[in-house]
Write a protein that holds these residues in place. Sequence first.
Motif, PDB file in Angstrom:
ATOM      1  N   SER A  60      11.464   0.308   4.142  1.00 39.32           N
ATOM      2  CA  SER A  60      10.705   0.387   2.885  1.00 39.32           C
ATOM      3  C   SER A  60      10.310   1.817   2.541  1.00 39.32           C
ATOM      4  O   SER A  60       9.612   2.043   1.551  1.00 39.32           O
ATOM      5  CB  SER A  60       9.449  -0.493   2.981  1.00 39.32           C
ATOM      6  OG  SER A  60       9.794  -1.840   3.232  1.00 39.32           O
ATOM      7  N   GLY A  61      10.727   2.785   3.363  1.00 34.99           N
ATOM      8  CA  GLY A  61      10.465   4.185   3.065  1.00 34.99           C
ATOM      9  C   GLY A  61       9.148   4.713   3.598  1.00 34.99           C
ATOM     10  O   GLY A  61       8.698   5.781   3.181  1.00 34.99           O
ATOM     11  N   ILE A  62       8.507   3.999   4.521  1.00 31.44           N
ATOM     12  CA  ILE A  62       7.212   4.412   5.065  1.00 31.44           C
ATOM     13  C   ILE A  62       7.417   5.069   6.429  1.00 31.44           C
ATOM     14  O   ILE A  62       8.096   4.513   7.299  1.00 31.44           O
ATOM     15  CB  ILE A  62       6.269   3.197   5.209  1.00 31.44           C
ATOM     16  CG1 ILE A  62       6.048   2.534   3.843  1.00 31.44           C
ATOM     17  CG2 ILE A  62       4.938   3.607   5.826  1.00 31.44           C
ATOM     18  CD1 ILE A  62       5.271   1.236   3.916  1.00 31.44           C
ATOM     19  N   ASP A  63       6.843   6.255   6.619  1.00 31.81           N
ATOM     20  CA  ASP A  63       6.872   6.905   7.926  1.00 31.81           C
ATOM     21  C   ASP A  63       5.906   6.193   8.869  1.00 31.81           C
ATOM     22  O   ASP A  63       4.809   5.789   8.462  1.00 31.81           O
ATOM     23  CB  ASP A  63       6.480   8.377   7.813  1.00 31.81           C
ATOM     24  CG  ASP A  63       7.498   9.185   7.012  1.00 31.81           C
ATOM     25  OD1 ASP A  63       8.586   8.648   6.750  1.00 31.81           O
ATOM     26  OD2 ASP A  63       7.194  10.337   6.655  1.00 31.81           O
TER      27      ASP A  63
ATOM     28  N   ARG B 116       0.835  -1.216   0.000  1.00 27.67           N
ATOM     29  CA  ARG B 116       0.000   0.000   0.000  1.00 27.67           C
ATOM     30  C   ARG B 116       0.864   1.258   0.000  1.00 27.67           C
ATOM     31  O   ARG B 116       0.516   2.267  -0.605  1.00 27.67           O
ATOM     32  CB  ARG B 116      -0.910  -0.041   1.231  1.00 27.67           C
ATOM     33  CG  ARG B 116      -1.762   1.189   1.447  1.00 27.67           C
ATOM     34  CD  ARG B 116      -2.749   1.433   0.312  1.00 27.67           C
ATOM     35  NE  ARG B 116      -3.616   2.551   0.618  1.00 27.67           N
ATOM     36  CZ  ARG B 116      -3.252   3.832   0.555  1.00 27.67           C
ATOM     37  NH1 ARG B 116      -2.021   4.144   0.182  1.00 27.67           N
ATOM     38  NH2 ARG B 116      -4.117   4.785   0.853  1.00 27.67           N
ATOM     39  N   ASN B 117       2.005   1.211   0.696  1.00 29.11           N
ATOM     40  CA  ASN B 117       3.011   2.278   0.705  1.00 29.11           C
ATOM     41  C   ASN B 117       2.411   3.655   1.005  1.00 29.11           C
ATOM     42  O   ASN B 117       2.537   4.595   0.215  1.00 29.11           O
ATOM     43  CB  ASN B 117       3.751   2.317  -0.640  1.00 29.11           C
ATOM     44  CG  ASN B 117       5.013   3.171  -0.571  1.00 29.11           C
ATOM     45  OD1 ASN B 117       5.614   3.307   0.494  1.00 29.11           O
ATOM     46  ND2 ASN B 117       5.388   3.760  -1.693  1.00 29.11           N
ATOM     47  N   PRO B 118       1.770   3.840   2.168  1.00 28.15           N
ATOM     48  CA  PRO B 118       1.229   5.162   2.512  1.00 28.15           C
ATOM     49  C   PRO B 118       2.348   6.107   2.945  1.00 28.15           C
ATOM     50  O   PRO B 118       3.486   5.685   3.181  1.00 28.15           O
ATOM     51  CB  PRO B 118       0.291   4.847   3.678  1.00 28.15           C
ATOM     52  CG  PRO B 118       0.929   3.659   4.335  1.00 28.15           C
ATOM     53  CD  PRO B 118       1.545   2.846   3.227  1.00 28.15           C
ATOM     54  N   ASN B 119       2.013   7.376   3.073  1.00 29.75           N
ATOM     55  CA  ASN B 119       2.991   8.328   3.605  1.00 29.75           C
ATOM     56  C   ASN B 119       3.241   8.076   5.094  1.00 29.75           C
ATOM     57  O   ASN B 119       4.381   8.130   5.557  1.00 29.75           O
ATOM     58  CB  ASN B 119       2.507   9.766   3.405  1.00 29.75           C
ATOM     59  CG  ASN B 119       2.377  10.134   1.935  1.00 29.75           C
ATOM     60  OD1 ASN B 119       1.327  10.552   1.480  1.00 29.75           O
ATOM     61  ND2 ASN B 119       3.449   9.952   1.177  1.00 29.75           N
ATOM     62  N   ILE B 120       2.153   7.829   5.830  1.00 27.87           N
ATOM     63  CA  ILE B 120       2.254   7.583   7.270  1.00 27.87           C
ATOM     64  C   ILE B 120       1.418   6.359   7.619  1.00 27.87           C
ATOM     65  O   ILE B 120       0.259   6.257   7.206  1.00 27.87           O
ATOM     66  CB  ILE B 120       1.773   8.794   8.093  1.00 27.87           C
ATOM     67  CG1 ILE B 120       2.643  10.022   7.807  1.00 27.87           C
ATOM     68  CG2 ILE B 120       1.791   8.476   9.584  1.00 27.87           C
ATOM     69  CD1 ILE B 120       2.156  11.280   8.494  1.00 27.87           C
ATOM     70  N   LEU B 121       2.002   5.449   8.382  1.00 26.38           N
ATOM     71  CA  LEU B 121       1.288   4.262   8.842  1.00 26.38           C
ATOM     72  C   LEU B 121       1.231   4.294  10.369  1.00 26.38           C
ATOM     73  O   LEU B 121       2.252   4.505  11.032  1.00 26.38           O
ATOM     74  CB  LEU B 121       1.995   2.987   8.379  1.00 26.38           C
ATOM     75  CG  LEU B 121       1.258   1.678   8.677  1.00 26.38           C
ATOM     76  CD1 LEU B 121       0.038   1.543   7.777  1.00 26.38           C
ATOM     77  CD2 LEU B 121       2.174   0.474   8.497  1.00 26.38           C
ATOM     78  N   LEU B 122       0.050   4.081  10.926  1.00 27.02           N
ATOM     79  CA  LEU B 122      -0.131   4.067  12.374  1.00 27.02           C
ATOM     80  C   LEU B 122       0.013   2.632  12.884  1.00 27.02           C
ATOM     81  O   LEU B 122      -0.724   1.739  12.455  1.00 27.02           O
ATOM     82  CB  LEU B 122      -1.509   4.616  12.752  1.00 27.02           C
ATOM     83  CG  LEU B 122      -1.895   5.974  12.151  1.00 27.02           C
ATOM     84  CD1 LEU B 122      -3.263   6.403  12.665  1.00 27.02           C
ATOM     85  CD2 LEU B 122      -0.846   7.024  12.473  1.00 27.02           C
TER      86      LEU B 122
END
Length: 656
Positions: free
Chosen positions: A134-137, A101-107
Amino acid sequence: MEPQRPDPEQLLRQVKDETKHRGKLKIFFGACAGAGKTFAMLSAAHEKYKEGVDVIAGIIETHGRMETIKLMEGIPSLPLRKIEYQGITIRELDLDAAIDRNPNILLVDELAHTNAIGSRHPKRWQDVQELLESGIDVYTTLNVQHLESLNDLVADFTGIRVKETVPDSIFDNADEIVLVDIPSEVILERLQEGKVYLGEFAKQRAAQHFFKIENLIVLREIALRRTAERVDALRDIYKKFQSKKQSIADKILVCVGPGVLSTKLIRQAKQLASKLKCPWTALYIENDQHYVLAKEEQDFIKKALRLAEQLGAKTESLQETQTAEAIIHYAQQNNVTKIIVGKSRTPRWKHWFLRSLVNDIIDQSGIIDVYVITEDTPAPALKKKHSTFGLWLSFVNAIFVIAICTLLGLPAREWHIPEAVLTIYLTGIVIIAMTAEKASALLAVLLSAICYNFIFIPPYYTFYIHRMRDIVLLSLLLLTGLVISIHTSRLHQQSLFARQKEKYTAELYDLSRKLVITPSKTKVARVAAHHIGEIFDCAATIWVPDNLGDLELVSHPGIKAELKEESVAQWTYKHNQIAGFGTNTMPSARGYYIPLSNGESVFGVLGIIPKDKNKTFSIEEITLLGSLAIQTASALERVKIAEQMQKEKAIQNKIL
């Protein structure tokens, strides 16, 4: 001649590597459950979502709290991964879905959470590490009692030891720490209202022991201090960067041993290193006693070294016969300024007969500071590596040898030559000390003295001694026998130790000799896999990337590997880290996987699948595996360079 044009695929990979960045970690940090960390994280996520940032809830532990459930409204959520375990369906973070999914921010709530068996990683903080790579915040939450280095400190104050911990390096390397701080009285009010999730504590026990006002005040102070320490560390790093100076005044060395005290030593070393802002190393010396340690003791050593790595230490394991000398030599060679060593609780009488490692280190330390930490409670008795039957058999052998010596000495009694009898008994003691445990040798000394007094000192068949000459001879037998038995037993252990080192050296040389004459990648893989499999009596596999970068099982062509084992090998190759059974990454795999790396590049993966599912690799076996992996990587690198040179030569021939 025109210059050679760059490979477009290589340029594309280079651009991807340059544009790839590591995600940022934001931790909402609190003193304990009920401080409002999840609420603060969701509130911050709503603000980002309103700004148009792609925010996804990976996993939120609501625990039935209506405030949290209501606050989740409006934030998209990922479907959770279902894992069946003993007839129970457990829902965990779907790591692959989050990466795709590669979101900007993952909770990701509750950083210290332990994943269900069958997950890729045992701990959720390891999932977060992979998401960041993987580059996900990532936004996450953490309580102060879950920090590894503070585990003992919190347990001392509250009386409750938290089992789920997070390495301090995760906290220290986070990009942002948000301290969620509320008064202790408010937390108690929330507890009474049922708004605090008690988690691993039983409700009544938590109310009586953990959630007391004095404990909450202490936890709050620890959280404030830990956050302040991180701010100070960041400030020091900034100053160092500005001045372009890297002067390190202190270096800490913590000595790891076969006992539960080692974990306490490592946590103390981490706290001291954080305060002094200096590097630290965990050192274990494989001496001549290492090979007779109980399995539990060897497991303690491996867990302690693994814990030290998680907390940011450099770990070393050296094979030396003299422990104190090896520690001091390592400290002097590496400019160590402080040594941390543990002192176990032993009976006072043992100090009269046995040398203390702590005292030896202090005597030889010179200008190096030595910190001595005593264990809280006596270490539990562990089952020795040798069996009880084997120990009793060695005792029987000792009795038999002394009986033979007594029979051989009977003629000397008639000749009135007591020195001959002493020589016979000492010879028997040497034989026992060379072939059995130290306890059997000491038993032989005692039996020799008893038999000599009872049979060879007049009046015969009594323990009465009336001549000073006989007292002196008996004392000489006891003293000489003790010295001989102790030193001969030590030499016996050292010979076993030397033979083990010689065996490992021979194995390394044998593999090196075979790989030098091996010309191709496939043959290198087959030779290495066959050789390593014979050493460890297991199935060894070598995985090497093809032209597209996908791993293939070159050591066993034509055999389709299990999907799970292949995924572990792929992960090991991608992250250049060990994985598989016995590690913290995908431990449910059948194999133990090691990257074939020269330190910079990864040329493949070595997989070891033991025939015995319950087998655990010892420290020396892991060290040997690492050395064999380095040799195999060097051979693969040599083959790769040779192939590249052949291609370049072929291109030059075409041009000419």
